[in-house]
Design a protein around this motif. Structure first.
Motif, PDB file in Angstrom:
ATOM      1  N   ILE A   1       0.426   6.089 -13.991  1.00 47.82           N
ATOM      2  CA  ILE A   1      -0.828   5.605 -13.401  1.00 47.82           C
ATOM      3  C   ILE A   1      -1.911   6.677 -13.554  1.00 47.82           C
ATOM      4  N   PRO A   2      -3.166   6.287 -13.843  1.00 46.98           N
ATOM      5  CA  PRO A   2      -4.231   7.297 -13.876  1.00 46.98           C
ATOM      6  C   PRO A   2      -4.357   7.983 -12.513  1.00 46.98           C
ATOM      7  N   ALA A   3      -4.610   9.289 -12.545  1.00 46.71           N
ATOM      8  CA  ALA A   3      -4.622  10.074 -11.304  1.00 46.71           C
ATOM      9  C   ALA A   3      -5.671   9.560 -10.316  1.00 46.71           C
ATOM     10  N   ASP A   4      -6.828   9.112 -10.831  1.00 52.84           N
ATOM     11  CA  ASP A   4      -7.864   8.656  -9.893  1.00 52.84           C
ATOM     12  C   ASP A   4      -7.454   7.350  -9.210  1.00 52.84           C
ATOM     13  N   VAL A   5      -6.719   6.497  -9.905  1.00 55.08           N
ATOM     14  CA  VAL A   5      -6.251   5.259  -9.265  1.00 55.08           C
ATOM     15  C   VAL A   5      -5.176   5.582  -8.221  1.00 55.08           C
ATOM     16  N   LEU A   6      -4.307   6.517  -8.567  1.00 54.50           N
ATOM     17  CA  LEU A   6      -3.296   6.939  -7.588  1.00 54.50           C
ATOM     18  C   LEU A   6      -3.984   7.470  -6.321  1.00 54.50           C
ATOM     19  N   ALA A   7      -5.047   8.240  -6.521  1.00 55.33           N
ATOM     20  CA  ALA A   7      -5.791   8.763  -5.368  1.00 55.33           C
ATOM     21  C   ALA A   7      -6.389   7.621  -4.552  1.00 55.33           C
ATOM     22  N   ASP A   8      -6.893   6.603  -5.243  1.00 52.49           N
ATOM     23  CA  ASP A   8      -7.454   5.447  -4.529  1.00 52.49           C
ATOM     24  C   ASP A   8      -6.365   4.710  -3.737  1.00 52.49           C
ATOM     25  N   VAL A   9      -5.170   4.592  -4.320  1.00 52.63           N
ATOM     26  CA  VAL A   9      -4.071   3.930  -3.589  1.00 52.63           C
ATOM     27  C   VAL A   9      -3.716   4.752  -2.345  1.00 52.63           C
ATOM     28  N   ALA A  10      -3.712   6.079  -2.495  1.00 50.82           N
ATOM     29  CA  ALA A  10      -3.404   6.943  -1.338  1.00 50.82           C
ATOM     30  C   ALA A  10      -4.467   6.787  -0.247  1.00 50.82           C
ATOM     31  N   LYS A  11      -5.730   6.681  -0.663  1.00 59.12           N
ATOM     32  CA  LYS A  11      -6.807   6.507   0.329  1.00 59.12           C
ATOM     33  C   LYS A  11      -6.643   5.178   1.069  1.00 59.12           C
ATOM     34  N   THR A  12      -6.276   4.146   0.328  1.00 62.81           N
ATOM     35  CA  THR A  12      -6.048   2.842   0.965  1.00 62.81           C
ATOM     36  C   THR A  12      -4.864   2.920   1.925  1.00 62.81           C
ATOM     37  N   ALA A  13      -3.800   3.606   1.512  1.00 67.64           N
ATOM     38  CA  ALA A  13      -2.644   3.774   2.408  1.00 67.64           C
ATOM     39  C   ALA A  13      -3.058   4.511   3.681  1.00 67.64           C
ATOM     40  N   GLN A  14      -3.927   5.506   3.531  1.00 67.58           N
ATOM     41  CA  GLN A  14      -4.376   6.243   4.719  1.00 67.58           C
ATOM     42  C   GLN A  14      -5.156   5.328   5.666  1.00 67.58           C
ATOM     43  N   LYS A  15      -6.034   4.483   5.115  1.00 66.68           N
ATOM     44  CA  LYS A  15      -6.807   3.558   5.970  1.00 66.68           C
ATOM     45  C   LYS A  15      -5.868   2.646   6.752  1.00 66.68           C
ATOM     46  N   VAL A  16      -4.858   2.114   6.061  1.00 63.25           N
ATOM     47  CA  VAL A  16      -3.931   1.192   6.728  1.00 63.25           C
ATOM     48  C   VAL A  16      -3.108   1.954   7.775  1.00 63.25           C
ATOM     49  N   ALA A  17      -2.697   3.181   7.435  1.00 62.52           N
ATOM     50  CA  ALA A  17      -1.909   3.978   8.400  1.00 62.52           C
ATOM     51  C   ALA A  17      -2.738   4.279   9.644  1.00 62.52           C
ATOM     52  N   LYS A  18      -4.022   4.601   9.465  1.00 59.43           N
ATOM     53  CA  LYS A  18      -4.888   4.847  10.620  1.00 59.43           C
ATOM     54  C   LYS A  18      -4.966   3.611  11.504  1.00 59.43           C
TER      55      LYS A  18
ATOM     56  N   HIS B   1       6.027   4.790  16.915  1.00 56.59           N
ATOM     57  CA  HIS B   1       6.512   6.146  17.204  1.00 56.59           C
ATOM     58  C   HIS B   1       6.211   7.083  16.043  1.00 56.59           C
ATOM     59  N   GLY B   2       6.027   6.532  14.874  1.00 55.82           N
ATOM     60  CA  GLY B   2       5.695   7.315  13.686  1.00 55.82           C
ATOM     61  C   GLY B   2       5.440   6.363  12.525  1.00 55.82           C
ATOM     62  N   ILE B   3       4.977   6.911  11.429  1.00 54.04           N
ATOM     63  CA  ILE B   3       4.757   6.107  10.214  1.00 54.04           C
ATOM     64  C   ILE B   3       5.255   6.899   9.018  1.00 54.04           C
ATOM     65  N   ASN B   4       6.041   6.275   8.172  1.00 57.91           N
ATOM     66  CA  ASN B   4       6.367   6.855   6.867  1.00 57.91           C
ATOM     67  C   ASN B   4       5.496   6.216   5.800  1.00 57.91           C
ATOM     68  N   LEU B   5       4.942   7.056   4.921  1.00 59.12           N
ATOM     69  CA  LEU B   5       4.385   6.558   3.665  1.00 59.12           C
ATOM     70  C   LEU B   5       5.466   6.782   2.618  1.00 59.12           C
TER      71      LEU B   5
ATOM     72  N   HIS C   1       5.446  -2.066  -9.985  1.00 56.49           N
ATOM     73  CA  HIS C   1       3.969  -2.067  -9.977  1.00 56.49           C
ATOM     74  C   HIS C   1       3.610  -1.141  -8.827  1.00 56.49           C
ATOM     75  N   LEU C   2       2.935  -0.041  -9.143  1.00 56.33           N
ATOM     76  CA  LEU C   2       2.846   1.057  -8.176  1.00 56.33           C
ATOM     77  C   LEU C   2       2.271   0.642  -6.825  1.00 56.33           C
ATOM     78  N   HIS C   3       2.974   1.066  -5.782  1.00 56.83           N
ATOM     79  CA  HIS C   3       2.554   0.771  -4.407  1.00 56.83           C
ATOM     80  C   HIS C   3       3.079   1.836  -3.470  1.00 56.83           C
ATOM     81  N   ILE C   4       2.369   2.003  -2.372  1.00 61.30           N
ATOM     82  CA  ILE C   4       2.815   2.888  -1.295  1.00 61.30           C
ATOM     83  C   ILE C   4       3.106   2.022  -0.069  1.00 61.30           C
ATOM     84  N   HIS C   5       4.311   2.181   0.466  1.00 55.06           N
ATOM     85  CA  HIS C   5       4.652   1.500   1.717  1.00 55.06           C
ATOM     86  C   HIS C   5       3.999   2.233   2.883  1.00 55.06           C
ATOM     87  N   ILE C   6       3.416   1.470   3.794  1.00 55.41           N
ATOM     88  CA  ILE C   6       2.990   2.013   5.085  1.00 55.41           C
ATOM     89  C   ILE C   6       3.986   1.428   6.080  1.00 55.41           C
ATOM     90  N   MET C   7       4.873   2.294   6.552  1.00 48.23           N
ATOM     91  CA  MET C   7       6.058   1.824   7.263  1.00 48.23           C
ATOM     92  C   MET C   7       6.062   2.367   8.700  1.00 48.23           C
TER      93      MET C   7
END
Ligand code: AMP
Ligand code: ZN
Length: 141
Positions: free
Chosen positions: A58-75, A84-88, A102-108
Protein backbone atom coordinates in the motif's frame (compact mmCIF):
# COMPACT_ATOMS: atom_id res chain seq x y z
CA UNK A 1 -5.05 9.06 -6.08
CA UNK A 2 -6.49 6.32 -8.28
CA UNK A 3 -7.81 3.35 -6.38
CA UNK A 4 -7.16 -0.11 -7.82
CA UNK A 5 -10.15 -2.45 -7.47
CA UNK A 6 -10.72 -6.18 -7.48
CA UNK A 7 -14.15 -7.30 -8.65
CA UNK A 8 -14.11 -10.35 -6.36
CA UNK A 9 -13.21 -8.46 -3.20
CA UNK A 10 -15.89 -7.94 -0.56
CA UNK A 11 -14.36 -4.66 0.67
CA UNK A 12 -14.04 -3.31 -2.90
CA UNK A 13 -17.77 -4.06 -3.26
CA UNK A 14 -18.50 -2.14 -0.05
CA UNK A 15 -16.35 0.80 -1.26
CA UNK A 16 -18.29 0.78 -4.55
CA UNK A 17 -21.64 0.71 -2.70
CA UNK A 18 -22.54 -2.65 -4.24
CA UNK A 19 -23.14 -4.28 -0.87
CA UNK A 20 -24.34 -2.54 2.28
CA UNK A 21 -22.43 -1.65 5.41
CA UNK A 22 -22.93 0.35 8.59
CA UNK A 23 -20.76 3.24 7.36
CA UNK A 24 -19.17 5.33 10.09
CA UNK A 25 -17.21 7.77 7.93
CA UNK A 26 -15.62 8.17 4.55
CA UNK A 27 -12.94 10.43 3.07
CA UNK A 28 -10.86 10.55 -0.12
CA UNK A 29 -8.78 7.44 0.57
CA UNK A 30 -10.60 5.58 3.35
CA UNK A 31 -13.88 4.28 4.65
CA UNK A 32 -14.82 2.97 8.10
CA UNK A 33 -17.68 0.62 8.85
CA UNK A 34 -18.84 -1.88 11.43
CA UNK A 35 -17.38 -5.39 11.39
CA UNK A 36 -20.10 -7.91 10.61
CA UNK A 37 -18.58 -10.51 13.00
CA UNK A 38 -17.81 -8.32 16.02
CA UNK A 39 -15.62 -9.74 18.76
CA UNK A 40 -17.11 -7.12 21.10
CA UNK A 41 -19.68 -4.34 20.74
CA UNK A 42 -18.32 -1.54 18.55
CA UNK A 43 -15.81 -3.62 16.58
CA UNK A 44 -15.20 -1.58 13.42
CA UNK A 45 -12.83 -1.49 10.46
CA UNK A 46 -10.86 1.36 8.89
CA UNK A 47 -10.35 0.37 5.26
CA UNK A 48 -8.35 1.76 2.34
CA UNK A 49 -10.57 2.61 -0.62
CA UNK A 50 -8.13 1.00 -3.04
CA UNK A 51 -7.46 -2.71 -3.27
CA UNK A 52 -4.00 -3.03 -1.74
CA UNK A 53 -3.82 -6.35 0.12
CA UNK A 54 -1.06 -5.77 2.65
CA UNK A 55 1.16 -3.25 4.40
CA UNK A 56 4.14 -3.86 2.13
CA UNK A 57 2.31 -2.84 -1.06
CA UNK A 58 0.00 0.00 0.00
CA UNK A 59 1.28 3.55 -0.65
CA UNK A 60 2.59 5.03 2.60
CA UNK A 61 0.30 8.07 2.44
CA UNK A 62 -2.80 5.87 2.08
CA UNK A 63 -1.65 3.74 5.00
CA UNK A 64 -1.31 6.95 7.01
CA UNK A 65 -4.84 7.94 6.01
CA UNK A 66 -6.17 4.54 7.14
CA UNK A 67 -4.37 5.00 10.48
CA UNK A 68 -5.92 8.46 10.88
CA UNK A 69 -9.37 7.02 10.21
CA UNK A 70 -8.73 4.24 12.74
CA UNK A 71 -7.75 6.89 15.29
CA UNK A 72 -11.00 8.84 14.70
CA UNK A 73 -13.07 5.69 15.20
CA UNK A 74 -11.06 4.70 18.30
CA UNK A 75 -11.63 8.15 19.81
CA UNK A 76 -15.35 7.81 19.19
CA UNK A 77 -15.35 4.32 20.70
CA UNK A 78 -13.57 5.54 23.85
CA UNK A 79 -16.09 8.37 24.13
CA UNK A 80 -19.30 6.55 23.27
CA UNK A 81 -18.76 2.96 24.39
CA UNK A 82 -16.53 3.26 27.46
CA UNK A 83 -14.57 0.06 26.76
CA UNK A 84 -11.88 -1.24 29.12
CA UNK A 85 -9.41 -0.84 26.27
CA UNK A 86 -9.10 -0.86 22.48
CA UNK A 87 -6.77 -2.85 20.25
CA UNK A 88 -5.90 -1.61 16.79
CA UNK A 89 -5.07 -4.70 14.80
CA UNK A 90 -3.93 -5.14 11.21
CA UNK A 91 -3.20 -8.54 9.66
CA UNK A 92 -1.03 -9.26 6.61
CA UNK A 93 -1.37 -12.66 4.99
CA UNK A 94 -3.23 -15.82 5.91
CA UNK A 95 -0.53 -16.82 8.35
CA UNK A 96 -1.31 -13.65 10.30
CA UNK A 97 -5.03 -14.40 10.28
CA UNK A 98 -5.97 -12.10 7.40
CA UNK A 99 -9.22 -13.29 5.88
CA UNK A 100 -9.95 -10.32 3.57
CA UNK A 101 -6.90 -9.42 1.43
CA UNK A 102 -7.72 -5.69 1.28
CA UNK A 103 -5.86 -3.58 3.79
CA UNK A 104 -7.79 -2.67 6.93
CA UNK A 105 -7.22 -1.86 10.57
CA UNK A 106 -9.53 -3.38 13.16
CA UNK A 107 -10.75 -1.05 15.89
CA UNK A 108 -11.47 -3.62 18.55
CA UNK A 109 -13.00 -2.49 21.85
CA UNK A 110 -11.97 -4.79 24.69
CA UNK A 111 -13.83 -5.86 27.79
CA UNK A 112 -12.09 -7.37 30.82
CA UNK A 113 -12.57 -11.12 30.78
CA UNK A 114 -13.43 -11.31 27.08
CA UNK A 115 -11.90 -14.32 25.40
CA UNK A 116 -10.25 -12.41 22.56
CA UNK A 117 -6.99 -14.24 22.11
CA UNK A 118 -4.55 -11.39 21.36
CA UNK A 119 -2.62 -10.96 24.55
CA UNK A 120 0.42 -13.03 25.21
CA UNK A 121 2.57 -13.69 28.21
CA UNK A 122 5.93 -11.89 28.12
CA UNK A 123 8.86 -14.28 28.25
CA UNK A 124 12.46 -13.02 28.05
CA UNK A 125 14.00 -13.72 24.66
CA UNK A 126 17.34 -15.25 23.78
CA UNK A 127 19.70 -12.33 23.07
CA UNK A 128 21.59 -14.18 20.32
CA UNK A 129 18.31 -14.99 18.54
CA UNK A 130 17.09 -11.39 18.92
CA UNK A 131 20.40 -10.14 17.52
CA UNK A 132 20.31 -12.57 14.58
CA UNK A 133 16.81 -11.43 13.59
CA UNK A 134 17.84 -7.79 14.15
CA UNK A 135 20.75 -8.14 11.76
CA UNK A 136 18.63 -9.68 9.00
CA UNK A 137 15.92 -7.05 9.46
CA UNK A 138 18.33 -4.13 9.61
CA UNK A 139 20.05 -5.26 6.43
CA UNK A 140 16.68 -5.24 4.63
CA UNK A 141 15.79 -1.65 5.64
P1 AMP B 1 -9.14 -10.01 8.72
O1 AMP B 1 -9.42 -11.41 9.15
O2 AMP B 1 -8.15 -9.28 9.59
O3 AMP B 1 -8.82 -9.94 7.25
O4 AMP B 1 -10.50 -9.22 8.97
C1 AMP B 1 -11.55 -9.21 8.06
C2 AMP B 1 -12.77 -8.77 8.82
O5 AMP B 1 -13.75 -8.39 7.89
C3 AMP B 1 -13.38 -9.86 9.72
O6 AMP B 1 -13.38 -9.43 11.07
C4 AMP B 1 -14.77 -10.02 9.16
O7 AMP B 1 -15.72 -10.20 10.18
C5 AMP B 1 -15.00 -8.71 8.43
N1 AMP B 1 -15.95 -8.76 7.33
C6 AMP B 1 -15.98 -9.68 6.34
N2 AMP B 1 -17.00 -9.37 5.49
C7 AMP B 1 -17.58 -8.24 5.97
C8 AMP B 1 -18.69 -7.44 5.54
N3 AMP B 1 -19.40 -7.75 4.45
N4 AMP B 1 -19.02 -6.36 6.28
C9 AMP B 1 -18.30 -6.05 7.39
N5 AMP B 1 -17.26 -6.77 7.84
C10 AMP B 1 -16.91 -7.86 7.15
ZN1 ZN C 1 -10.53 -4.98 -2.36
Amino acid sequence: MTHPTDGNCIFCKIVAGQIPCFKLLEDANTIAFMDINPVNAGHALAVAKGHWPTVDVIPADVLADVAKTAQKVAKAAFKALDPHGINLLQANGEGAGQSVPHLHIHIMPRVKGDDVNLNWEQKPGDMAAIKAAYERLKAAL
